[in-house]
Design an enzyme around this catalytic site. Sequence first.
Site, mmCIF file in Angstrom:
data_model
loop_
_atom_site.group_PDB
_atom_site.id
_atom_site.type_symbol
_atom_site.label_atom_id
_atom_site.label_comp_id
_atom_site.label_asym_id
_atom_site.label_seq_id
_atom_site.Cartn_x
_atom_site.Cartn_y
_atom_site.Cartn_z
ATOM 1 N N SER A 248 0.823 -1.226 0.000
ATOM 2 C CA SER A 248 0.000 0.000 0.000
ATOM 3 C C SER A 248 0.852 1.270 0.000
ATOM 4 C CB SER A 248 -0.914 0.011 1.229
ATOM 5 O OG SER A 248 -1.606 1.235 1.287
ATOM 6 N N SER A 250 -0.596 4.116 0.728
ATOM 7 C CA SER A 250 -1.312 5.060 1.598
ATOM 8 C C SER A 250 -0.468 5.547 2.780
ATOM 9 C CB SER A 250 -2.613 4.430 2.089
ATOM 10 O OG SER A 250 -3.456 4.209 0.985
ATOM 11 N N LYS A 299 -14.089 -3.571 1.996
ATOM 12 C CA LYS A 299 -14.914 -2.366 1.784
ATOM 13 C C LYS A 299 -16.393 -2.583 2.122
ATOM 14 C CE LYS A 299 -11.742 -0.237 -1.486
ATOM 15 N NZ LYS A 299 -11.494 0.342 -2.783
ATOM 16 N N ASP A 335 -13.441 6.688 -3.071
ATOM 17 C CA ASP A 335 -13.122 6.189 -4.428
ATOM 18 C C ASP A 335 -14.048 6.887 -5.405
ATOM 19 O OD1 ASP A 335 -11.169 4.338 -3.733
ATOM 20 O OD2 ASP A 335 -12.584 2.684 -3.502
HETATM 21 P P1 NAP Z 1 -12.529 -6.263 -7.682
HETATM 22 O O1 NAP Z 1 -13.715 -5.973 -6.869
HETATM 23 O O2 NAP Z 1 -11.754 -7.523 -7.439
HETATM 24 O O3 NAP Z 1 -13.008 -6.291 -9.231
HETATM 25 C C1 NAP Z 1 -12.131 -6.681 -10.252
HETATM 26 C C2 NAP Z 1 -12.801 -6.441 -11.617
HETATM 27 O O4 NAP Z 1 -11.848 -6.789 -12.627
HETATM 28 C C3 NAP Z 1 -14.024 -7.324 -11.854
HETATM 29 O O5 NAP Z 1 -14.965 -6.635 -12.630
HETATM 30 C C4 NAP Z 1 -13.418 -8.486 -12.657
HETATM 31 O O6 NAP Z 1 -14.337 -9.135 -13.499
HETATM 32 C C5 NAP Z 1 -12.423 -7.753 -13.513
HETATM 33 N N1 NAP Z 1 -11.382 -8.630 -14.014
HETATM 34 C C6 NAP Z 1 -10.382 -9.217 -13.304
HETATM 35 N N2 NAP Z 1 -9.613 -9.949 -14.137
HETATM 36 C C7 NAP Z 1 -10.141 -9.823 -15.383
HETATM 37 C C8 NAP Z 1 -9.788 -10.331 -16.657
HETATM 38 N N3 NAP Z 1 -8.718 -11.116 -16.815
HETATM 39 N N4 NAP Z 1 -10.528 -9.980 -17.715
HETATM 40 C C9 NAP Z 1 -11.599 -9.182 -17.573
HETATM 41 N N5 NAP Z 1 -12.003 -8.666 -16.386
HETATM 42 C C10 NAP Z 1 -11.276 -8.987 -15.324
HETATM 43 O O7 NAP Z 1 -11.468 -5.093 -7.623
HETATM 44 P P2 NAP Z 1 -11.733 -3.534 -7.343
HETATM 45 O O8 NAP Z 1 -11.676 -3.270 -5.899
HETATM 46 O O9 NAP Z 1 -12.953 -3.127 -8.089
HETATM 47 O O10 NAP Z 1 -10.419 -2.887 -7.990
HETATM 48 C C11 NAP Z 1 -10.257 -2.848 -9.396
HETATM 49 C C12 NAP Z 1 -9.038 -2.036 -9.768
HETATM 50 O O11 NAP Z 1 -9.215 -0.692 -9.374
HETATM 51 C C13 NAP Z 1 -7.763 -2.471 -9.040
HETATM 52 O O12 NAP Z 1 -7.073 -3.365 -9.843
HETATM 53 C C14 NAP Z 1 -6.969 -1.188 -8.806
HETATM 54 O O13 NAP Z 1 -5.877 -1.108 -9.698
HETATM 55 C C15 NAP Z 1 -7.957 -0.109 -9.123
HETATM 56 N N6 NAP Z 1 -8.064 0.819 -7.973
HETATM 57 C C16 NAP Z 1 -7.610 2.078 -8.161
HETATM 58 C C17 NAP Z 1 -7.699 3.003 -7.136
HETATM 59 C C18 NAP Z 1 -7.178 4.374 -7.356
HETATM 60 O O14 NAP Z 1 -7.245 5.174 -6.414
HETATM 61 N N7 NAP Z 1 -6.666 4.703 -8.514
HETATM 62 C C19 NAP Z 1 -8.290 2.659 -5.919
HETATM 63 C C20 NAP Z 1 -8.753 1.353 -5.763
HETATM 64 C C21 NAP Z 1 -8.634 0.447 -6.804
HETATM 65 P P3 NAP Z 1 -15.135 -10.456 -13.012
HETATM 66 O O15 NAP Z 1 -16.334 -9.945 -12.235
HETATM 67 O O16 NAP Z 1 -15.484 -11.125 -14.283
HETATM 68 O O17 NAP Z 1 -14.192 -11.251 -12.167
#
Ligand code: NAP
Length: 506
Positions: A248, A250, A299, A335
């Site tokens: 992290s 943070s 979360k 977020d």
């Molecule tokens: P999450 O709840 O685990 O969701 C992951 C998403 O990615 C799901 O929709 C999943 O689809 C999809 N996915 C994973 N592997 C895939 C693949 N090979 N092909 C197609 N779709 C795929 O994760 P989250 O908490 O939403 O976080 C997602 C991303 O947001 C993180 O990777 C992180 O980099 C980013 N993030 C950024 C910030 C920021 O401040 N910039 C903050 C938090 C997170 P399925 O439902 O089909 O599994």
Amino acid sequence: MGSKDFKRMNLLDLKNGVCAVIAEKSSRDLIVSCTEAFALGADLVELRLDFLEEDFSIVEILKSVAGPTLVTIRRKNDGGRWEKGEETRLQILHQAQISGAHAVDLEVDCFHRFSKSDNCIRILSYHDFSKTPDFIHELHKEFESHRPELVKIACLANSNSDFAKVLQLYKNANLPLVAFCMGSIGFPSRLLSLRQDGCPWMYANFSENLVNAPGIPLFKNLISTYPVKNLSNETRVYGVVGDPIGHSLSPAIHNACFKDLNYPGFYLPFHVSVSDFSQAINEFNGIPVEGLSVTIPHKERAFKIASTSSDLVKQIGAANTLVKTNVGYHAENTDATGIIAAIKTKLGDSLKSMNVLVLGAGGVSRAAVFALKNAGCNVKLTNRSEERAEMLAVDAGVQNIPWSQRGNFNSGLLVNCTSVGMHPNKDDSPWDSKWFTKGHIAFDTVYNPIETRFLREAAEAHAVTIDGVEMFVHQAAEQFNLFTSLKAPLDVMRRTVLEKLRSKNN
Ligand code: NAP
């Protein structure tokens, strides 16, 4: 400190000290590392003589180290490397005691063979590399009954209640104490112990050779990230809960802002497993922790345990921020607001009627879909797993497009909320390069790497791009504001994240 002054120094006078642990294979490297550690701000050095792989003279080593020294020779059975016999070990420790060492580290079975001396304190130490035993309070009392000058207790934390138990030892301590938990769960206790009266220093790792000290911070990371010298029981505690948590950014970003604004707070990474979550939140009340960032996989749980929540959190069903109030925790989701702020930074204020396709249906997608819909955008979503996509589409009242047809969205804002393209899978993208048009605005929430393949290919097609760092900075800035009621210095946040990401990827 002048070179003569340190010779008379009593280590027990230290407050908020950092002891750099030096484990080298040769005396020469050991002495060089000590000099470097003092130059970088170490208050004392622990000489781990059990790591030396050649014959050495403790008298010569002590003569060459210009600063306070703690001499340790840890036996193999106690987690160290010493195998050359007990009598030799004790002779060297005796020699250290009379040759200028400021402290010697002794286990309970040999402690009685060392009498009190004027210039060298005796540390009576206990280590458990597998657990924090239930009898830790009794053990502490027993150790104090031997009347060492300082007691050291280091145990592995298997749960957050372990480190709370170890921090409790300070309340009943009659002698100086350095007590902390090892492991990533135990890491916060190393710094929290410095807030306790009677704790003169914490340990940090100065050498690559050091093994079997799980959770010990690297000296350089510690002093560049944490306000070690300013910690007191008045310092406000904040942190991030997640599993895993070691990666992290943070702590770096929030601590940099506390430092920049001279705010009396510090921010720690709390490694909390799913099964430990409720218990950990209770333990945090006792520290007390005043605000928490929440990351994967907690979360939704954070929303459920909160006493109050913003309307946005209720819509999304998940929170990434918990702020302590008189009635428990209040939940927010920055977020969502971070996504909107990042887009506005690039596109200006008017998002109304903008066509948006959100890629993904996980936690960040939920935040994006609700935030963008609330901002007046025409939102559609698409996700690899149809069932999850449909659930979010129904909850938010937006259209779900089959994953196989996403390429038909040929202009408007594309928001990648999938984890595709994230380190280490940097060559992946959730979008085919031939689908990009210059009518697209491509926003990737992934921030490691800073320029993902998704963003690189969007730029090659002359589309506007927005990177995940911008979202990360804005979600953290709003958390900082919720924690402290102060405006976060965005430039400090941005600089800190970029420095950390660049150093990680080099
Ligand atoms: P999450 O709840 O685990 O969701 C992951 C998403 O990615 C799901 O929709 C999943 O689809 C999809 N996915 C994973 N592997 C895939 C693949 N090979 N092909 C197609 N779709 C795929 O994760 P989250 O908490 O939403 O976080 C997602 C991303 O947001 C993180 O990777 C992180 O980099 C980013 N993030 C950024 C910030 C920021 O401040 N910039 C903050 C938090 C997170 P399925 O439902 O089909 O599994």
